[in-house]
Design a protein around this motif. Structure first.
Motif, PDB file in Angstrom:
ATOM      1  N   CYS A 171     -63.326 106.038  80.143  1.00  9.76           N
ATOM      2  CA  CYS A 171     -63.658 106.580  78.767  1.00  9.76           C
ATOM      3  C   CYS A 171     -65.027 105.957  78.169  1.00  9.76           C
ATOM      4  O   CYS A 171     -65.475 105.273  78.952  1.00  9.76           O
ATOM      5  N   PRO A 172     -65.287 106.396  77.298  1.00 10.39           N
ATOM      6  CA  PRO A 172     -66.587 105.764  76.675  1.00 10.39           C
ATOM      7  C   PRO A 172     -66.890 104.330  76.625  1.00 10.39           C
ATOM      8  O   PRO A 172     -67.831 103.752  76.961  1.00 10.39           O
ATOM      9  N   VAL A 173     -65.610 103.877  76.386  1.00 13.27           N
ATOM     10  CA  VAL A 173     -65.511 102.281  76.067  1.00 13.27           C
ATOM     11  C   VAL A 173     -65.768 101.924  77.481  1.00 13.27           C
ATOM     12  O   VAL A 173     -66.652 100.596  77.653  1.00 13.27           O
ATOM     13  N   CYS A 174     -65.130 101.884  78.388  1.00 16.43           N
ATOM     14  CA  CYS A 174     -65.119 101.211  79.820  1.00 16.43           C
ATOM     15  C   CYS A 174     -66.239 101.590  80.583  1.00 16.43           C
ATOM     16  O   CYS A 174     -66.804 101.092  81.518  1.00 16.43           O
ATOM     17  N   LEU A 175     -66.858 102.848  80.177  1.00 14.46           N
ATOM     18  CA  LEU A 175     -68.121 103.269  80.801  1.00 14.46           C
ATOM     19  C   LEU A 175     -69.372 102.588  80.164  1.00 14.46           C
ATOM     20  O   LEU A 175     -70.601 102.728  80.624  1.00 14.46           O
ATOM     21  N   GLY A 176     -69.018 101.962  78.980  1.00 12.58           N
ATOM     22  CA  GLY A 176     -70.157 101.359  78.281  1.00 12.58           C
ATOM     23  C   GLY A 176     -71.160 102.075  77.540  1.00 12.58           C
ATOM     24  O   GLY A 176     -72.345 102.010  77.406  1.00 12.58           O
ATOM     25  N   LEU A 177     -70.690 103.065  77.248  1.00 11.37           N
ATOM     26  CA  LEU A 177     -71.504 104.417  76.503  1.00 11.37           C
ATOM     27  C   LEU A 177     -71.931 103.858  75.313  1.00 11.37           C
ATOM     28  O   LEU A 177     -71.113 103.070  74.556  1.00 11.37           O
ATOM     29  N   PRO A 178     -73.226 104.166  74.747  1.00 16.24           N
ATOM     30  CA  PRO A 178     -73.787 103.675  73.374  1.00 16.24           C
ATOM     31  C   PRO A 178     -72.549 103.913  72.196  1.00 16.24           C
ATOM     32  O   PRO A 178     -72.151 104.964  72.291  1.00 16.24           O
ATOM     33  N   GLY A 179     -72.470 102.975  71.315  1.00 17.29           N
ATOM     34  CA  GLY A 179     -71.747 103.131  70.388  1.00 17.29           C
ATOM     35  C   GLY A 179     -70.312 102.998  70.414  1.00 17.29           C
ATOM     36  O   GLY A 179     -69.399 102.983  69.511  1.00 17.29           O
ATOM     37  N   ALA A 180     -69.611 103.167  71.598  1.00 20.16           N
ATOM     38  CA  ALA A 180     -68.341 102.916  72.009  1.00 20.16           C
ATOM     39  C   ALA A 180     -67.716 101.454  71.593  1.00 20.16           C
ATOM     40  O   ALA A 180     -68.546 100.750  72.186  1.00 20.16           O
ATOM     41  N   LEU A 181     -66.825 101.147  70.997  1.00 15.71           N
ATOM     42  CA  LEU A 181     -66.497  99.744  70.647  1.00 15.71           C
ATOM     43  C   LEU A 181     -65.179  99.495  71.187  1.00 15.71           C
ATOM     44  O   LEU A 181     -64.035 100.275  71.263  1.00 15.71           O
ATOM     45  N   TYR A 194     -75.773  95.129  87.525  1.00 17.15           N
ATOM     46  CA  TYR A 194     -74.970  95.412  88.817  1.00 17.15           C
ATOM     47  C   TYR A 194     -74.571  96.786  88.774  1.00 17.15           C
ATOM     48  O   TYR A 194     -73.980  97.253  87.619  1.00 17.15           O
ATOM     49  N   PRO A 195     -74.405  97.576  89.686  1.00 15.58           N
ATOM     50  CA  PRO A 195     -74.414  99.103  89.427  1.00 15.58           C
ATOM     51  C   PRO A 195     -72.630  99.347  89.139  1.00 15.58           C
ATOM     52  O   PRO A 195     -72.559 100.303  88.622  1.00 15.58           O
ATOM     53  N   ASP A 196     -71.887  98.234  89.562  1.00 18.75           N
ATOM     54  CA  ASP A 196     -70.454  98.699  89.175  1.00 18.75           C
ATOM     55  C   ASP A 196     -70.142  98.112  87.902  1.00 18.75           C
ATOM     56  O   ASP A 196     -69.157  98.044  87.293  1.00 18.75           O
ATOM     57  N   LEU A 197     -71.280  97.689  87.069  1.00 17.04           N
ATOM     58  CA  LEU A 197     -71.346  96.954  85.633  1.00 17.04           C
ATOM     59  C   LEU A 197     -71.922  97.770  84.628  1.00 17.04           C
ATOM     60  O   LEU A 197     -72.945  97.345  84.251  1.00 17.04           O
ATOM     61  N   PRO A 198     -71.406  99.005  84.255  1.00 16.09           N
ATOM     62  CA  PRO A 198     -72.344 100.021  83.443  1.00 16.09           C
ATOM     63  C   PRO A 198     -72.639  99.452  82.193  1.00 16.09           C
ATOM     64  O   PRO A 198     -73.703  99.664  81.593  1.00 16.09           O
ATOM     65  N   MET A 251     -59.804  84.929  79.570  1.00 14.50           N
ATOM     66  CA  MET A 251     -59.563  86.519  79.499  1.00 14.50           C
ATOM     67  C   MET A 251     -60.997  87.037  79.966  1.00 14.50           C
ATOM     68  O   MET A 251     -62.024  86.741  79.329  1.00 14.50           O
ATOM     69  N   GLU A 252     -61.229  88.266  80.717  1.00 14.61           N
ATOM     70  CA  GLU A 252     -62.090  88.858  80.784  1.00 14.61           C
ATOM     71  C   GLU A 252     -61.990  90.426  81.419  1.00 14.61           C
ATOM     72  O   GLU A 252     -60.756  90.657  81.865  1.00 14.61           O
ATOM     73  N   ASP A 253     -62.855  91.229  81.390  1.00 16.51           N
ATOM     74  CA  ASP A 253     -62.778  92.675  81.704  1.00 16.51           C
ATOM     75  C   ASP A 253     -63.123  92.751  83.476  1.00 16.51           C
ATOM     76  O   ASP A 253     -64.077  91.946  83.646  1.00 16.51           O
ATOM     77  N   ASP A 254     -62.840  93.544  84.132  1.00 13.00           N
ATOM     78  CA  ASP A 254     -63.047  93.698  85.673  1.00 13.00           C
ATOM     79  C   ASP A 254     -64.311  94.593  85.589  1.00 13.00           C
ATOM     80  O   ASP A 254     -64.444  95.253  84.677  1.00 13.00           O
ATOM     81  N   ALA A 255     -64.936  94.495  86.722  1.00 12.41           N
ATOM     82  CA  ALA A 255     -66.077  95.470  87.121  1.00 12.41           C
ATOM     83  C   ALA A 255     -65.622  96.654  87.910  1.00 12.41           C
ATOM     84  O   ALA A 255     -64.232  96.292  88.173  1.00 12.41           O
ATOM     85  N   VAL A 301     -70.133 104.495  93.551  1.00 12.20           N
ATOM     86  CA  VAL A 301     -69.438 103.851  92.653  1.00 12.20           C
ATOM     87  C   VAL A 301     -68.048 104.205  92.059  1.00 12.20           C
ATOM     88  O   VAL A 301     -68.194 105.424  91.608  1.00 12.20           O
ATOM     89  N   ASP A 302     -67.094 103.578  92.092  1.00 11.38           N
ATOM     90  CA  ASP A 302     -65.802 104.161  91.270  1.00 11.38           C
ATOM     91  C   ASP A 302     -65.630 103.304  90.290  1.00 11.38           C
ATOM     92  O   ASP A 302     -65.417 101.891  90.407  1.00 11.38           O
ATOM     93  N   LEU A 303     -65.357 103.546  89.098  1.00 11.15           N
ATOM     94  CA  LEU A 303     -65.382 102.830  87.789  1.00 11.15           C
ATOM     95  C   LEU A 303     -64.060 102.805  87.253  1.00 11.15           C
ATOM     96  O   LEU A 303     -63.701 102.493  86.392  1.00 11.15           O
ATOM     97  N   ASN A 304     -63.061 103.308  87.950  1.00 10.19           N
ATOM     98  CA  ASN A 304     -61.711 103.037  87.335  1.00 10.19           C
ATOM     99  C   ASN A 304     -61.263 101.826  87.199  1.00 10.19           C
ATOM    100  O   ASN A 304     -60.409 101.443  86.255  1.00 10.19           O
ATOM    101  N   ARG A 305     -61.739 100.749  87.907  1.00  8.26           N
ATOM    102  CA  ARG A 305     -61.316  99.265  87.733  1.00  8.26           C
ATOM    103  C   ARG A 305     -61.983  98.808  86.516  1.00  8.26           C
ATOM    104  O   ARG A 305     -61.541  97.463  86.347  1.00  8.26           O
ATOM    105  N   CYS A 306     -63.027  99.491  86.114  1.00  6.89           N
ATOM    106  CA  CYS A 306     -63.781  98.750  85.078  1.00  6.89           C
ATOM    107  C   CYS A 306     -63.087  98.653  83.792  1.00  6.89           C
ATOM    108  O   CYS A 306     -62.617  99.562  83.246  1.00  6.89           O
ATOM    109  N   GLY A 307     -62.948  97.540  83.506  1.00  2.00           N
ATOM    110  CA  GLY A 307     -62.318  97.250  82.187  1.00  2.00           C
ATOM    111  C   GLY A 307     -60.644  96.943  82.329  1.00  2.00           C
ATOM    112  O   GLY A 307     -60.042  96.792  81.289  1.00  2.00           O
TER     113      GLY A 307
END
Ligand code: ADP
Ligand code: MG
Ligand code: ZN
Length: 484
Positions: free
Chosen positions: A52-62, A97-101, A137-141, A158-164
């Motif tokens: 989603c916008p949050v775990c993809l790091g899209l601008p404005g997502a909190l 890193y490409p897996d860390l948007p 605590m931290e989020d995964d890439a 790149v598979d971003l399912n694990r991101c976050g």
């Protein structure tokens, strides 16, 4: 790669040195959704669908912190004997890193969730306490996929399912002195976190990953050597292999007059070697700063107590209780508390049988792998109880057990049907005893002539005649009174 890297030190040189090991263990918390958004954490979904916008790091997502993740992290901290800090703070760890948007990982820095813990291990019977510096605590890439596609020679996917995905990182003190100690430490972490259900710690799904910091120093030296950090250790076997390789490599470098550089190395599971990847970054390289999108995490005494009271009895307390209350040997208690399922299974067998020690032998005798579905704990408890009450000999019980597993029936039903009940009743035994005495006049004469050891033979004959059902103690008594 230089030839120097290939040469490993022989055992007699390695023996002059002492390895020093500190581990960073990353564990995925068992929440249904990610740490800062509502995306599912489910494993094996089609690539880039759990985003989603949050775990993809899209601008404005909190980001919004997942309460359940915090509670699981607290459970992990308590179970690993840490102090939970009343205030912790998320921080940005910046790197590309490409897996860390997002361009940064949300982690914790100088105000972690928990600190000052430990894991007790035992190696070759010697107990040792390994310190835990901190848990944060931290989020995964996401995951970069360099292989497995038709055009993998030209592209990385790149598979971003694990991101976050929600992680905790458990950082140990440099307290381990061998690959075996490191192995036991990670085993302890895994068992503990599975016990409190903070994580499945399923290594195949990447739910437990480990980096090993390894250095060597001459035995007796006070100062630590320079460490290398080995990444990508996704199995217990690889962890051991990598440490052993790394120790032999470092000793060879030092012995040939070289120096160890602080660096990050990658373990290659195909060759069992580690290869230099990059010089080790220092904390300042990451430009850590407090995460502006998240408020500090306050954990009140009340919240802490709520989480604590919802936790099961911990393995160490269980072990202690099994020794104190059930009178088990330390070793047996340890085996029986290795998983929560096994401990709970054992307690039912102990309770139903009313004979905790014999129950321990039978549960451990099942290889510690008892499946409730194949052999219900109540049934095994009933069987052990029958032995304890003298209704069934141990020998016959061993014959009944496979039939219980085969049919799913309780032992009483099988014993009844097959007429296996132990004969303790003197009337029934007397008949068999008299027959045996009549058939063995020579031994009777020997016994009466003073060769009392011959009674063993006679007991054996009675047992045989009763097809193993006679109670040996009762037979002994009866024979003695008949022969007197
Ligand atoms: P970083 O974030 O740079 O990896 P940390 O302070 O988090 O550094 O420590 C990483 C790990 O390195 C810890 O587990 C620590 O115990 C271990 N460690 C520190 N010094 C040494 C050393 N000389 N040899 C082996 N391990 C070490
Ligand atoms: Mg590190
Ligand atoms: Zn998301």
């Amino acid at each position: 790669m230089s030839t120097l890297e290939m040469e490993l030190a022989p055992p007699e040189l390695i023996a002059k040195y002492e390895p020093v090991i500190g581990l960073e263990v990353h564990v995925q918390l068992g929440t249904r959704t990610k740490i800062f958004c509502g995306c599912p954490t489910s494993f094996g979904a089609p690539p880039n669908t759990n985003v989603c916008p949050v775990c993809l790091g899209l601008p404005g997502a909190l980001p919004v912190l997942n309460r359940e993740a915090v509670e699981l992290a607290i459970k992990a901290g308590i179970a690993l004997n840490c102090a939970i800090r009343p205030l912790s703070r998320f921080a940005r760890k910046n790197y590309f890193y490409p897996d860390l948007p997002k361009g940064y990982q949300i982690s914790m820095y100088d105000e972690p969730l928990a600190e000052h813990g430990y894991v007790d291990i035992s190696v070759d019977g010697a107990r040792k306490r390994i310190g835990i510096t901190r848990i944060h605590m931290e989020d995964d890439a996401g995951k970069s996929q360099h292989e497995g596609f038709r055009d993998s020679d030209r592209f990385t996917y790149v598979d971003l399912n694990r991101c976050g995905a929600p992680l905790i990182e458990i950082v140990s003190e440099p307290d381990m002195r061998s690959a075996d100690e490191a192995f036991e430490y990670v085993t302890g972490i895994k068992q503990t976190l599975q016990f409190v259900e903070a994580s499945t710690c399923d290594m195949e799904k990447g739910h437990l990953r480990c980096d090993a910091n390894v250095s060597v120093r001459l035995k007796g030296a006070e100062k630590f050597g320079t460490r290398a950090e080995v990444k990508n250790l996704n199995s217990f076997r690889f962890l051991k292999q990598a440490i052993e390789y790394e120790v032999a490599r470092q000793v060879a470098v030092i012995e040939s007059g070289g120096t160890i550089h602080q660096e990050t190395r990658l373990f290659d599971s195909n060759t069992g070697e580690t290869h230099g990847m990059r010089s080790k970054e220092d904390a300042h390289d990451y430009r850590y700063f407090p995460e502006p999108d998240l408020v500090p995490l306050h954990i009140s005494e009340k919240w802490l107590n709520e989480v604590r009271s919802a936790m099961p009895e911990l393995p160490a307390a269980k072990r202690f209780r099994f020794v104190e209350v059930y009178g088990l040997r330390e070793y047996d208690a340890e085996v029986l508390t290795s998983t929560r399922a096994l401990a709970e299974y054992y307690e039912i067998v102990a309770e139903v049988s009313q004979d905790p020690k014999t129950a321990a032998n039978w549960v451990i005798g099942q290889g510690g792998e008892v499946a409730e579905s194949a052999l219900p704990a109540r049934h095994l408890g009933e069987l052990v109880g029958m032995i304890a009450k003298g209704e069934l000999t141990g020998k016959l019980a061993k014959e009944v057990l496979p039939k219980m597993i085969e049919t799913g029936e309780p032992p009483s039903v099988i014993v009844e049907r097959e007429g296996l009940k132990q004969i303790s009743d003197t009337g029934a035994l007397a008949k068999i005893v008299d027959d045996v005495l009549a058939a063995n006049p020579k031994q009777v004469e020997q016994y009466r002539g003073g060769k009392t050891t011959v009674i063993g033979f006679l007991v054996g004959q009675v047992m045989k005649a009763s097809r193993g059902q006679a109670n040996p103690a009762a037979v002994n008594e009866l024979l003695k009174s008949r022969l007197a």
